[in-house]
Design an enzyme around this catalytic site. Structure first.
Site, mmCIF file in Angstrom:
data_model
loop_
_atom_site.group_PDB
_atom_site.id
_atom_site.type_symbol
_atom_site.label_atom_id
_atom_site.label_comp_id
_atom_site.label_asym_id
_atom_site.label_seq_id
_atom_site.Cartn_x
_atom_site.Cartn_y
_atom_site.Cartn_z
ATOM 1 N N LYS A 34 7.467 3.236 40.050
ATOM 2 C CA LYS A 34 6.435 2.661 40.930
ATOM 3 C C LYS A 34 5.214 3.580 40.965
ATOM 4 O O LYS A 34 5.291 4.740 40.543
ATOM 5 C CB LYS A 34 7.017 2.468 42.333
ATOM 6 C CG LYS A 34 7.448 3.753 43.006
ATOM 7 C CD LYS A 34 8.286 3.468 44.258
ATOM 8 C CE LYS A 34 8.730 4.760 44.902
ATOM 9 N NZ LYS A 34 9.711 4.524 45.979
ATOM 10 N N TYR A 251 -18.040 24.694 51.756
ATOM 11 C CA TYR A 251 -18.373 23.949 52.977
ATOM 12 C C TYR A 251 -17.659 24.539 54.180
ATOM 13 O O TYR A 251 -16.475 24.897 54.104
ATOM 14 C CB TYR A 251 -17.956 22.485 52.832
ATOM 15 C CG TYR A 251 -18.836 21.682 51.901
ATOM 16 C CD1 TYR A 251 -20.177 21.465 52.195
ATOM 17 C CD2 TYR A 251 -18.308 21.123 50.749
ATOM 18 C CE1 TYR A 251 -20.981 20.720 51.349
ATOM 19 C CE2 TYR A 251 -19.099 20.365 49.899
ATOM 20 C CZ TYR A 251 -20.440 20.170 50.205
ATOM 21 O OH TYR A 251 -21.217 19.421 49.371
#
Ligand SMILES: *Cc1c(COP(=O)(O)O)cnc(C)c1O
Length: 353
Positions: A34, A251
């Site tokens: 999956k 950041y």
């Protein structure tokens, strides 16, 4: 030259890991592919896993793709069908479907033709995600056994804590109570149960994560289990910066140098699938040597400490995870699990095998 990030998929490692699963069980192996084979590429992974006895996934279109690529094994839809409209496709491509809820039975009842559908009836033995509860299970099973659209039935359940110390006993007991008296094939085990709870193997095991070279357990490494890393996410240093004591990185200036440092900027960020939540100190390889990330992960870049790596330079190879840097270690540092990192590999990252 394009941006240097890439993911390499080691197909022989994938095949090796399938055989680790095989050696651990006498049951048939349903390889779980999956989520684009946990980020590894559906057809690429299925090809390397072609010795598997079956495949399990979610999307009927993926199942059809596998059939059209020539795979003859049982293909199981783990969430079953999502509408009546899918039933003709299931018949045409001989797909096996989980039946987990009443609405699917209703669609089956309304299906006009005899069908010959193989189904896996799911018992909710305690995870409370999918499946019929113990009170309804036996009646649903009786109904399926004589249903004109169904040709054979396998019984399944899924464990919530097979990887943890409490284990599977309570759920296993519920399953045995309801399925034990039936002469039908059974399937219970994910990777963790396959490796740790042989009494649950039944007729089909359903390994996923172990095939991709990651350990399902927090306290045992993939290497200790004989599993080889399959996906290696690598890139390069594209800039070198020199910091003075007090200088910040990235950041939010979440990392500040305590002394002079040399750092590198790596062409990999959260838009490539690297976890933004990986804190300063997350392990990473530069030229094969372990070092650590610094500051916040940006969209396209992250910073690494090169202070102890005087030879590192622009162009040095960086391994984010994979060969030499277990994805499990990176996941732990980022407060998540390998599944999430592997599945999140971004479309923009070129994949080779
Ligand atoms: C995803 C899944 C598996 C595989 O689990 P792993 O922990 O990756 O081995 C098995 N069974 C079901 C029903 C699943 O959804």
């Amino acid at each position: 030259m394009s941006r240097p990030i890439q993911a390499h998929i080691d197909l022989s490692a994938l095949n090796n890991n399938l055989h680790v699963a095989r050696r651990a069980t006498a049951a048939r192996v349903m390889a779980v592919i999956k989520a684009n084979a946990y980020g590894h590429g559906l057809l690429r992974a299925a090809d390397a896993l072609r010795d598997a006895d079956g495949f399990a996934l979610l999307d009927v279109r993926d199942a059809v793709q596998l059939r059209e690529a020539g795979f003859r094994q049982p293909i199981l839809l783990l969430e079953g069908f999502f509408s009546r409209d899918e039933l003709p496709l299931l018949a045409e491509y001989e797909l096996t479907s989980v039946i987990h809820s009443q609405h699917q039975l209703d669609w089956l009842d309304a299906y006009p033709r005899r069908h010959g559908l193989s189904v896996w009836l799911k018992l909710n033995s305690g995870m409370n995600r999918l499946g019929f509860g113990p009170a309804e299970f036996s009646a649903v099973l009786e109904k399926l056994k004589s249903h004109r659209a169904v040709c054979d039935t396998t019984l399944m359940t899924h464990f919530a804590q097979a990887d943890e110390a409490v284990g599977i006993d309570a759920q296993h007991e519920v399953f045995k109570q309801l399925a034990g008296t039936q002469r039908l094939p059974c399937s219970l085990a994910n990777s963790a149960a396959l490796l740790r709870h042989p009494q649950t193997h039944g007729d089909w095991v359903r390994p996923g994560i172990m095939l991709y070279g990651s350990s399902p357990f927090a306290d045992v490494s993939a290497q200790q289990l004989g599993l080889q890393p399959v996906m290696t996410l690598s890139s390069e240093i594209i800039s070198i910066q020199h910091l003075q004591a007090g200088d910040a990185v990235g950041y939010g200036a979440t990392f500040r140098a305590e002394r002079a440092m040399r750092i590198g900027t790596v062409a990999c960020g959260y838009a490539d699938g690297y976890p933004r939540h990986a804190p300063s100190g997350t392990p990473i390889l530069v030229d094969g040597q372990r070092t650590r990330t610094l500051g916040r992960v940006s969209m396209d870049m992250l910073a690494v400490d090169l202070t102890g790596l005087p030879d590192a330079k622009v162009g040095s190879r960086v391994v984010l995870w994979g060969e030499g840097m277990p994805v499990d270690e990176v996941a732990r540092a980022a407060g998540t699990i390998s599944y999430e990192l592997l599945c999140a590999l971004a479309l923009r990252v070129p994949v080779s095998s």
